[in-house]
Every structure is written in C-alpha cells, then in structure tokens.
Design an enzyme around this catalytic site. Structure first.
Site, PDB file in Angstrom:
ATOM      1  N   ARG A  65      10.960  57.121  48.871  1.00  0.00           N
ATOM      2  CA  ARG A  65      10.137  56.051  48.680  1.00  0.00           C
ATOM      3  C   ARG A  65      10.010  54.723  49.909  1.00  0.00           C
ATOM      4  NH1 ARG A  65      11.236  57.888  44.001  1.00  0.00           N
ATOM      5  NH2 ARG A  65      13.336  57.805  44.925  1.00  0.00           N
ATOM      6  N   THR A  66      11.216  54.338  50.053  1.00  0.00           N
ATOM      7  CA  THR A  66      11.413  53.050  50.983  1.00  0.00           C
ATOM      8  C   THR A  66      10.895  53.576  52.282  1.00  0.00           C
ATOM      9  OG1 THR A  66      13.098  52.532  49.690  1.00  0.00           O
ATOM     10  CG2 THR A  66      13.068  51.401  51.661  1.00  0.00           C
ATOM     11  N   LYS A  93      26.165  61.729  67.586  1.00  0.00           N
ATOM     12  CA  LYS A  93      27.025  62.068  68.724  1.00  0.00           C
ATOM     13  C   LYS A  93      28.101  61.227  69.009  1.00  0.00           C
ATOM     14  CE  LYS A  93      23.023  64.869  70.851  1.00  0.00           C
ATOM     15  NZ  LYS A  93      22.399  64.741  72.155  1.00  0.00           N
ATOM     16  N   ARG A 115      18.071  50.950  57.125  1.00  0.00           N
ATOM     17  CA  ARG A 115      18.612  51.349  56.123  1.00  0.00           C
ATOM     18  C   ARG A 115      19.906  51.973  56.598  1.00  0.00           C
ATOM     19  NH1 ARG A 115      17.282  54.412  50.534  1.00  0.00           N
ATOM     20  NH2 ARG A 115      16.412  52.461  50.168  1.00  0.00           N
ATOM     21  N   HIS A 145      18.731  44.765  48.893  1.00  0.00           N
ATOM     22  CA  HIS A 145      17.370  45.800  49.127  1.00  0.00           C
ATOM     23  C   HIS A 145      16.358  44.696  48.824  1.00  0.00           C
ATOM     24  CE1 HIS A 145      14.990  48.968  49.489  1.00  0.00           C
ATOM     25  NE2 HIS A 145      15.427  49.696  48.727  1.00  0.00           N
TER      26      HIS A 145
HETATM   27  C1  NCD Z   1      17.383  52.382  45.402  1.00  0.00           C
HETATM   28  C2  NCD Z   1      18.177  52.231  46.673  1.00  0.00           C
HETATM   29  O1  NCD Z   1      18.164  53.171  47.656  1.00  0.00           O
HETATM   30  O2  NCD Z   1      18.859  51.330  46.611  1.00  0.00           O
HETATM   31  N1  NCD Z   1      16.069  53.221  45.580  1.00  0.00           N
HETATM   32  C3  NCD Z   1      15.150  52.776  46.433  1.00  0.00           C
HETATM   33  O3  NCD Z   1      15.229  52.256  47.384  1.00  0.00           O
HETATM   34  N2  NCD Z   1      13.830  52.714  45.787  1.00  0.00           N
HETATM   35  C4  NCD Z   1      17.844  52.569  44.292  1.00  0.00           C
HETATM   36  C5  NCD Z   1      18.818  53.827  44.064  1.00  0.00           C
HETATM   37  O4  NCD Z   1      19.124  54.793  45.111  1.00  0.00           O
HETATM   38  O5  NCD Z   1      19.115  53.880  43.056  1.00  0.00           O
END
Ligand code: NCD
Length: 320
Positions: A65-66, A93, A115, A145
């Site tokens: 999703r993100t 690497k 991320r 987040h």
């Molecule tokens: C979350 C995350 O990656 O922190 N998911 C997300 O970004 N939609 C929550 C999760 O992994 O449970």
C-alpha cells in the site's frame, strides 16, 4: 527532531515524525489533501504541480500500500518517480546507505521517500543529505509512520468532522507498531477527547500512559462509547520472544467480532492500516462490513501523500 523538519519560517521541509508538529501544520496537511481528493476521480488523474521534480522511493523493507500510493501520488502531481528495489540495488552489495544517497543526489533528486527497518533512518538521511532535498519517512523501524497516521486522521475527519469530541480506541500490538506511535501523537495534537489503547500486557510498551492514553486490558470494557476503532496487526516479525499463547487465543480475547462491535457507538467506524489478518485481530464480517473504512484509508493515502510531497517542496525556497 522537530526542528529539522521545519524551515526557519516554520514550514514543513521534511516529514519524519508527527512529534513536535503543531495542530496548524497537521490541519494544513489535511486541508491540502482535501483539495487533492478530486484529482483521483477525474478522467485525467493529473495536475502539473510537481512537473520537473524527481522523487525517489527508497524501500529497504517490503510494502504494498505505502509504496504504491507514494508512486501514484508522485505521478498524479506530474513528478518523475523512481522506486528503487533495495534487494537488487548496490546497497545489498555492501554499498553504505550514505554512498547510495550520494549517488542518487548526483542524479538531482528533490525528494527521498524512505522506508527502513531501523528506527531513525529517515532522520539520519535528512541530516546527511543535500540541503535542497526533502525526506519523507514511509516507516522507520518501530519509531514512526507519519503519512499513515495522517491518512488515518483524514479518514476520521471525513466521517466525524470534528476531533475534539471523539473517543478513539486502538486495539492490538501497540508495542511493535510505528503506526500507533504516530497515530497517538496526531490524535493528541488534533485534540481528541480520549485515546484508549487495548492490548495484552505483553504487547504494551512500558509507561504507555505517558503518551497521553488510557490503558485497557479488556476489549469489552474498552469499546464502550467509542467513535473510532483502530485495529492493528500482530507484528510477529518484530516479536523476539513468545509474547502470546496462540493466534486463536488472541482472537478469542482481543479480536473484533460482530458481538463486540455492538458495544461501541452505533455509528463507530472501524479502521486498520493493513495488512489485515482476518480471524486474528478482526473478523472478516467486520473487515468487509458497513462500518469498515479500511479501503477508504487506502484511497486517502494517495491524497495525503500528494499533500505532504507538495508541501515539502512548496517551501523549498525557504530551506535552511
Ligand atoms: C504498516 C507498516 O508497515 O508499518 N502498514 C502500512 O504501512 N500500511 C502496518 C503493519 O505493517 O502492520
């Protein structure tokens, strides 16, 4: 941390954490996202706001999703966007994170979306990258987040309009969740009436009440009079020891069922940042039911990420 995120004039330059940001800044993100919602519904889903800008998605951890909504947000603003698959990049690497960043900087990037499994990674990159580049945190370790929290705030505002009368419950693995940490900060800054966190003792951080929440170990008691129910996933990949007897037992004690949902307000909304585990934290009938806004959260993620990207670049001329 908060100073690094703001220009001298107090505008958003990086978006690493909700902590330290004012209600005005958060509300401005929500209002800006509101103005972008319609773009996704147009026949031509694009505006030229970030034409000529380059955005690099650096995902050192998996994401569906993100990552996708960051990509769509960038392309709906007409930016050039590249997602780097870290599994196949030179970082795997042995190239250091900073060397990877330096090489990308040399390609004239305007925004890094990051991320990373290590808490503080986004902050570290923001401190060490060229001054004209903005860094947006797409999830760092167990720390924060912030765009997820803002899309959640946006979804709450769509349904409930005002924050100050709301009672919000967050149920699940509070201990390991970066989403929850950011949600609590955003809900407190936006001034909700009450935040309840609900989990077995083994899945609550110590001194959690210092975050400005009330703590419940019993889901039935916690649901009474709630306007918003946020379910979060058991983050098994972050559990270093056996913190739970079994998933079945967890669902029996903390899962959201139809019976339990009736204890909240009749018009309560049910949220989940995803990925959901059906039958572990939430019954399928609720995830797919009329009170669920889970897929609206996903759609709203595009507008929120468009807002954050455009706000961080809009203020670039003020950058210190
Ligand atoms: C979350 C995350 O990656 O922190 N998911 C997300 O970004 N939609 C929550 C999760 O992994 O449970």
């Amino acid at each position: 941390m908060s100073n690094l995120q703001l220009t001298q004039e107090g505008h958003l330059k990086h978006f690493i954490t909700i902590e330290g940001l004012s209600k005005e800044i958060l509300t401005n993100i929500l209002d800006t996202a509101e103005s972008f919602i319609g773009i996704s519904q147009q026949q031509v889903k694009k505006v030229p706001l970030l034409r000529g800008k380059t955005i690099v998605n650096l995902f050192f951890e998996n994401s569906t999703r993100t990552r996708t909504t960051f990509e769509l947000a960038a392309s709906r603003l007409s930016a050039d966007v590249i997602s780097i698959d870290i599994q196949t990049s030179a970082t795997s690497k042995g190239e250091s994170l900073l060397d990877t960043i330096r090489n990308l900087e040399a390609m004239h990037v305007d925004i890094f979306v990051v991320r990373h499994a290590i808490s503080g990674a986004g902050h570290f990159i923001a401190q060490n990258t060229a001054p004209h580049i903005s860094v947006i945190n797409a999830g760092d370790g167990q720390h924060a987040h912030p765009t997820q929290a803002m899309l959640d705030m946006f979804t709450i505002r769509q349904h409930k309009h005002e924050f100050n009368t709301l009672k919000v419950g967050i149920i699940g693995d509070i201990l390991h969740s970066r989403v929850v940490r950011s949600q609590i900060q955003a809900l407190n800054t936006l001034g909700v009436e009450e935040i309840r966190v609900v989990a077995p003792k083994t899945l609550l951080p110590s001194h959690v009440e210092q975050l400005g929440v009330s703590v419940f170990n019993n889901i039935e008691e916690s649901l009474d009079d709630l306007d918003v129910i946020i379910m979060v996933r058991l983050q098994k990949e972050r559990m270093t020891s056996a913190l739970l007897p079994s998933e079945r037992e967890y669902f029996k004690c903390f899962g959201l069922t139809d019976e339990r949902l009736k204890l909240a307000k009749a018009d309560a909304i049910v949220m989940h940042p995803g990925p959901i585990n059906r039958g572990v934290e939430i019954a399928s009938s609720i995830a797919d039911g009329p009170q669920s806004v889970i897929l609206q959260q996903v759609s709203n993620g595009i507008a929120i990420r468009m807002a954050v990207m455009s706000l961080t670049l809009q203020n670039k001329e003020y950058a210190v």
